[in-house]
Enzyme design. Structure first.
Site, PDB file in Angstrom:
ATOM      1  N   ALA A   5      22.610 -35.846 -27.226  1.00 55.68           N
ATOM      2  CA  ALA A   5      23.312 -34.882 -26.387  1.00 55.68           C
ATOM      3  C   ALA A   5      24.518 -35.533 -25.725  1.00 55.68           C
ATOM      4  O   ALA A   5      25.435 -34.848 -25.305  1.00 55.68           O
ATOM      5  CB  ALA A   5      22.369 -34.323 -25.329  1.00 55.68           C
ATOM      6  N   ALA A   6      24.505 -36.871 -25.629  1.00 55.07           N
ATOM      7  CA  ALA A   6      25.585 -37.550 -24.926  1.00 55.07           C
ATOM      8  C   ALA A   6      26.776 -37.841 -25.844  1.00 55.07           C
ATOM      9  O   ALA A   6      27.747 -38.423 -25.415  1.00 55.07           O
ATOM     10  CB  ALA A   6      25.076 -38.848 -24.309  1.00 55.07           C
ATOM     11  N   SER A  43      18.067 -34.946 -28.129  1.00 55.74           N
ATOM     12  CA  SER A  43      17.664 -36.007 -27.212  1.00 55.74           C
ATOM     13  C   SER A  43      18.851 -36.349 -26.315  1.00 55.74           C
ATOM     14  O   SER A  43      19.986 -35.993 -26.603  1.00 55.74           O
ATOM     15  CB  SER A  43      17.247 -37.242 -27.992  1.00 55.74           C
ATOM     16  OG  SER A  43      18.398 -37.804 -28.572  1.00 55.74           O
ATOM     17  N   LYS A  44      18.556 -37.086 -25.250  1.00 53.43           N
ATOM     18  CA  LYS A  44      19.623 -37.453 -24.312  1.00 53.43           C
ATOM     19  C   LYS A  44      20.748 -38.189 -25.034  1.00 53.43           C
ATOM     20  O   LYS A  44      21.911 -37.918 -24.811  1.00 53.43           O
ATOM     21  CB  LYS A  44      19.058 -38.355 -23.204  1.00 53.43           C
ATOM     22  CG  LYS A  44      18.300 -37.607 -22.131  1.00 53.43           C
ATOM     23  CD  LYS A  44      19.192 -37.451 -20.902  1.00 53.43           C
ATOM     24  CE  LYS A  44      18.503 -36.772 -19.743  1.00 53.43           C
ATOM     25  NZ  LYS A  44      17.928 -35.496 -20.032  1.00 53.43           N
ATOM     26  N   SER A  45      20.383 -39.129 -25.938  1.00 52.46           N
ATOM     27  CA  SER A  45      21.438 -39.915 -26.561  1.00 52.46           C
ATOM     28  C   SER A  45      22.269 -39.054 -27.513  1.00 52.46           C
ATOM     29  O   SER A  45      23.488 -39.140 -27.542  1.00 52.46           O
ATOM     30  CB  SER A  45      20.846 -41.112 -27.299  1.00 52.46           C
ATOM     31  OG  SER A  45      19.854 -40.658 -28.175  1.00 52.46           O
TER      32      SER A  45
END
Ligand code: GLU
Length: 300
Positions: free
Chosen positions: A232-233, A228-230
């Site tokens: 992946a961040a 997910s974006k989070s």
């Protein structure tokens, strides 16, 4: 294999810190360029100011430097290359390969979201510009890892936006102009596989050569789904980048014993470049790897 004409690139968008997925693309493209005896360039894709995060450009470049991944030429910034994109757009408009489009988002949605003809009821102060994608625009290419890819760009994508209604350059135009200038080999994440046929159409319309493509698999989270974006961040620790590099190396299917005895970035990269085997690259998505006895590579 030695091919000094090989030119690869890593082209991050400054939308946040460099994450494990982007490190995978950076290291993968760097290793393939070194393996070919070619060059590797970094290009900052900062053509989308609404999505650009302040400090992300310098943060990403500093992280790449900490990882020893340094561009073999000046780092290009798309935000400084308006004149080139303008010239390409002018050429396409002059040759009637592109057109000004006043359709609004809601008018397009009513047509199924795929643009095949203008249905605008009113002229807009700031229209978009699109590439004409006529029926029969079927693109086939051979990806270095994913095999033969075929897409009917007319029916699946429609007329491609080149300059957005908000006045910014579309990623598709900027990436094609920039890759067309010097890049022979595009190595990047498989999330962009779907964009490649439209980029090839655009190269053909502009009379630019088509590079070779190799799309690396995407990272999966512990639940087996794409990160997910989070997740992946999660930032990589710039003071201690080697664990993240080792993890990316394993995710690229490479022999984990290579570089295992080395504990500094530059010697590790030298061993990795010498021991890299492209035949080991995994074509499918990559599950999260847990390696016994090793600390989590990504600082929270
Ligand atoms: N700038 C794109 C990204 O960060 C990558 C573009 C490319 O590699 O073609 O997702």
């Amino acid at each position: 294999m030695s091919d000094p004409s090989y030119c690869g690139r890593f082209a991050p968008s400054p939308t946040g810190p460099l994450h494990p997925g982007s490190l995978l693309a950076a290291l993968g493209s760097w290793l393939l360029a070194r393996h070919a005896g070619g060059r590797w360039l970094v290009r900052v894709e900062d053509v989308d100011p609404p999505r650009t995060v302040p400090g992300a450009v310098s943060g990403q470049l500093a992280m790449l430097a900490a990882c020893g991944l340094v561009s073999d030429g000046p780092v290009l910034h798309q935000s400084q290359r308006d004149a080139l994109y303008e010239a390409a757009l002018e050429q396409l408009l002059r040759e009637d390969k592109a057109f000004v489009c006043h359709c609004s988002r809601s008018e397009l949605a009513a047509q199924g979201g795929i643009h095949h003809r203008c249905v605008a009821r009113a002229e807009r102060a700031h229209p978009a510009v699109r590439l004409r994608v006529p029926p029969g625009s079927v693109v086939r290419f051979n990806d270095g890892l994913q095999g033969t890819i075929v897409q009917d760009v007319h029916s699946e994508v429609g007329d491609v936006v080149l300059r957005r209604a908000d006045g910014y350059w579309a990623y598709q135009l900027a990436v094609v102009v920039d890759d067309g200038a010097h890049v022979t080999d595009v190595v990047r994440g498989a999330d962009l596989l779907d964009s490649t046929p439209r980029q090839i159409l655009l190269q053909r319309a502009l009379g630019l050569p088509t590079p070779r493509y190799l799309h690396l698999p995407l990272l999966l989270g512990p639940d087996g789904r794409k990160l997910s974006k989070s997740e992946a961040a999660l930032p990589i620790d710039p003071a201690r980048p080697l664990p993240a590099l080792r993890q990316a190396w394993r995710q690229l299917g490479q022999d984990p014993t290579i570089g295992a005895a080395v504990d500094e970035v530059d010697p590790w990269l030298r061993e990795a470049a010498a021991g890299f085997d492209p035949a080991r690259l995994p074509p499918g998505d990559i599950p999260t790897l847990h390696v016994a006895g090793e600390a989590a590579p990504f600082a929270r």
